[in-house]
Design a protein around this motif. Structure first.
Motif, PDB file in Angstrom:
ATOM      1  N   GLY A  64       0.808  -1.215   0.000  1.00 22.28           N
ATOM      2  CA  GLY A  64       0.000   0.000   0.000  1.00 22.28           C
ATOM      3  C   GLY A  64       0.841   1.264   0.000  1.00 22.28           C
ATOM      4  N   THR A  67       2.949   1.604  -3.523  1.00 24.80           N
ATOM      5  CA  THR A  67       2.122   1.848  -4.714  1.00 24.80           C
ATOM      6  C   THR A  67       1.095   2.949  -4.503  1.00 24.80           C
ATOM      7  N   GLN A  68       0.834   3.310  -3.220  1.00 21.32           N
ATOM      8  CA  GLN A  68      -0.212   4.281  -2.886  1.00 21.32           C
ATOM      9  C   GLN A  68      -1.572   3.849  -3.433  1.00 21.32           C
ATOM     10  N   GLU A  69      -1.779   2.533  -3.451  1.00 19.02           N
ATOM     11  CA  GLU A  69      -3.054   1.952  -3.862  1.00 19.02           C
ATOM     12  C   GLU A  69      -3.429   0.840  -2.892  1.00 19.02           C
ATOM     13  N   GLU A  73      -6.675  -3.011  -5.998  1.00 18.58           N
ATOM     14  CA  GLU A  73      -6.123  -2.371  -7.194  1.00 18.58           C
ATOM     15  C   GLU A  73      -4.813  -3.013  -7.615  1.00 18.58           C
ATOM     16  N   ASN A  74      -3.989  -3.381  -6.643  1.00 16.95           N
ATOM     17  CA  ASN A  74      -2.702  -4.014  -6.956  1.00 16.95           C
ATOM     18  C   ASN A  74      -2.876  -5.390  -7.587  1.00 16.95           C
ATOM     19  N   ASP A  77      -3.930  -4.689 -11.156  1.00 15.89           N
ATOM     20  CA  ASP A  77      -2.871  -4.132 -12.004  1.00 15.89           C
ATOM     21  C   ASP A  77      -1.724  -5.112 -12.242  1.00 15.89           C
ATOM     22  N   SER A 215      -4.896  -0.224   2.408  1.00 13.90           N
ATOM     23  CA  SER A 215      -5.501   1.084   2.165  1.00 13.90           C
ATOM     24  C   SER A 215      -5.158   2.073   3.276  1.00 13.90           C
ATOM     25  N   SER A 218      -1.514   3.207   3.021  1.00 12.69           N
ATOM     26  CA  SER A 218      -1.277   4.122   1.892  1.00 12.69           C
ATOM     27  C   SER A 218      -1.752   5.544   2.218  1.00 12.69           C
ATOM     28  N   GLY A 310     -12.306  -2.202  -5.304  1.00 17.66           N
ATOM     29  CA  GLY A 310     -10.915  -2.005  -5.687  1.00 17.66           C
ATOM     30  C   GLY A 310     -10.476  -2.967  -6.772  1.00 17.66           C
ATOM     31  N   LYS A 316     -14.804   4.065  -5.003  1.00 18.15           N
ATOM     32  CA  LYS A 316     -14.703   3.544  -3.634  1.00 18.15           C
ATOM     33  C   LYS A 316     -15.164   4.546  -2.587  1.00 18.15           C
TER      34      LYS A 316
END
Length: 417
Positions: A64, A67-69, A73-74, A77, A215, A218, A310, A316
Motif C-alpha cells: 500500500g 504503490t499508494q493503492e 487495485e494491486n 494491475d 488502504s 497508503s 478495488g 470507492k
C-alpha cells in the motif's frame, strides 16, 4: 532517515486498526471455548496465527505504501493477461464475499450473545435492531465516532482479560508448554480440537484486514522510507492484539477448564473474568461482546465493499451506489445466516472463524504475489518473507484439509438444528 521511538509511536494507526478488528466477538468466543475445553494446549495456534498475521499484514502495508493503492487495485494491475486477471478477480470476489459473510454472521451472533448475557431477549428482534442500526450508520456515513467508542470498549475488555490472567490461578509451566508444543486432542475430542485450532487461526488472520491495512497504510504513509515506521506499528499493535487473545484463552483455561464448564452463551464466558470482577463479569462480557459485534458488523461489510470495488476498478466512496450494494449484500447475508443458524451461537461463531481460515491461503497467495512485484523495487519481498509465507500457507492448507470433515459435520448440525 530513521524515525525516533516517539515519532514511531505517533504513527501508530493502521496496525492498531487491524488489531482492533480481529479482537472481536469471534476471538473472545473462540479463545474462551478453546481454553475451557482444552486448557492451555491450543496456545501454540494463537502464537502461530499472531506471527503469521504480522508477516502478511506487513506485506499488505508495504504494498500500500509503495504503490499508494489498495490491495484490490494491486491485484488487478499486477496481472496483465486478461483471462488470468478475470479468473483472479472472480476468485478474490468469491473469497471476500464468503469470508466476510461468515465473519459478519459471527459479528451479529456476537452481538446477540452480548445482549442475551445481560437481558433475556429473543434472537430475531436483536438481529433486526443490530442490522438496522449498522445499515443506518453505513448509509449516512457517520459511523466513525461510534466506531471509535465501540473500539475503546473492546480494548478495555481486552485489557481486563489481560489483568485477570495475572489474577487467576494460572499454571505458567503449562502456558509455556502450550505455546511451544503444538498438539491436538486425540480420540473423540480430536475432531472438535482441529476445528478449534483452525478457528483460532481464522479469527486472528482476517482476510479483509489485508485489504484494510493496505488502504490504511497508503493513506497514513506517503513515503516508502516510512516503511520502517509502518512495520513498527504492525509488530507492536498486532503483537499486543495476539497477547490479549492469549490472555482470553489463559483466563478460560485457568478458571473454567478444571471446573468442566462448557461454553454455550455469554454468561458462561463471564466465568473467565470472575476472579477480578465477580458478579460484574457478566455485565462487562455483555457490553464487550455487543460493542465488538456491532463495531465489526460495520467494519466487515465496508471492508468487503472496498476490496470488491478495488479489484473491479469501481469507485470507492461511501456514496457510490455500487459500493453500497456490496456492503448491503454482506450485511443482509450475515443477518440471515445468524437467524437461520443461530440456535447454537458459540458453535456458529467457531464455524464462521474456521470458514475464514479455509479461505486464508487464497488471500495469502495473492498478497505474496503482489508483494513480489517488480514495481515495488527494493521494497519487494525478501527471501525471509517468502519462506515464512510459504510455510504458513502450507501449514494452514494442511490444517484446513484435516479440519474439513469436522467443519462440514458441525455445519450440517447447525443447519439441521
Amino acid at each position: 532517515m530513521a524515525s525516533s521511538i516517539t515519532e514511531k509511536l505517533k504513527n501508530i494507526g493502521p496496525g492498531a486498526l487491524v488489531a482492533a478488528g480481529f479482537v472481536g466477538p469471534g476471538t473472545v468466543t473462540t479463545c474462551t471455548v478453546s481454553g475451557a475445553s482444552y486448557g492451555y494446549t491450543m496456545l501454540w495456534a494463537l502464537l502461530f496465527a499472531t506471527v503469521a498475521t504480522i508477516i502478511f499484514q506487513e506485506m499488505a502495508a508495504r504494498v500500500g505504501i509503495v504503490t499508494q493503492e489498495g490491495l484490490g487495485e494491486n491485484i488487478r494491475d499486477r496481472i496483465s493477461h486478461p483471462v488470468l486477471k478475470w479468473i483472479a478477480i472472480v476468485i478474490v470476489i468469491i473469497a471476500i464475499f464468503i469470508g466476510n459473510t461468515a465473519y459478519e454472521t459471527g459479528n451479529i451472533t456476537g452481538g446477540i450473545l452480548g445482549i442475551q448475557a445481560v437481558v433475556n431477549a429473543p434472537m430475531i428482534p436483536i438481529v433486526i435492531v443490530l442490522g438496522v442500526l449498522a445499515f443506518a450508520a453505513m448509509w449516512v456515513g457517520s459511523y466513525k465516532l461510534v466506531e471509535k467508542i465501540l473500539t475503546g470498549i473492546v480494548i478495555f475488555m481486552g485489557l481486563v482479560f489481560l489483568i485477570t490472567a495475572f489474577a487467576s490461578p494460572v499454571d505458567w509451566g503449562a502456558v509455556v508448554a502450550g505455546l511451544f508444543t503444538p498438539s491436538l486432542p486425540e480420540g473423540q475430542a480430536g475432531a472438535k480440537g482441529i476445528l478449534t485450532a483452525v478457528g483460532l487461526i481464522g479469527t486472528t488472520i482476517v482476510p479483509y484486514n489485508l485489504f484494510l491495512h493496505a488502504s490504511g497504510a497508503s493513506e497514513r504513509f506517503k513515503d516508502p522510507e516510512q516503511i520502517a515506521d509502518a512495520r513498527f506499528d504492525c509488530v507492536l499493535s498486532i503483537g499486543l492484539g495476539g497477547i490479549i487473545s492469549m490472555a482470553i484463552l489463559v483466563c478460560a483455561a485457568a478458571n473454567m477448564h478444571a471446573a468442566g464448564i462448557t461454553v454455550t452463551n455469554g454468561k458462561d464466558m463471564a466465568v473467565a473474568l470472575q476472579p477480578l470482577l465477580g458478579n460484574w463479569a457478566t455485565v462487562l462480557i455483555g457490553i464487550g461482546l455487543l460493542a465488538a459485534g456491532f463495531s465489526s458488523a460495520i467494519t466487515a461489510p465496508l471492508s468487503a465493499a472496498y476490496a470488491v470495488n478495488g479489484v473491479l476498478g469501481w469507485g470507492k466512496t461511501l456514496k457510490d451506489l455500487k459500493f453500497k450494494v456490496v456492503w448491503i449484500i454482506v450485511l443482509v447475508a450475515g443477518c440471515l445466516m445468524a437467524v437461520l443458524l443461530g440456535k447454537s451461537p458459540t458453535e456458529l461463531i467457531l464455524v464462521a472463524q474456521a470458514a475464514n481460515a479455509i479461505l486464508l491461503p487464497i488471500m495469502a497467495f495473492f498478497v505474496m504475489y503482489v508483494a513480489n512485484g517488480k514495481s515495488l523495487g527494493k521494497w519487494r519481498n525478501h527471501a525471509f518473507s517468502n519462506i515464512c509465507g510459504v510455510i504458513f500457507i502450507c501449514i494452514t492448507l494442511f490444517m484446513c484439509w484435516r479440519n474439513m470433515s469436522s467443519f462440514l459435520t458441525t455445519l450440517q448440525t447447525l443447519i439441521g438444528a
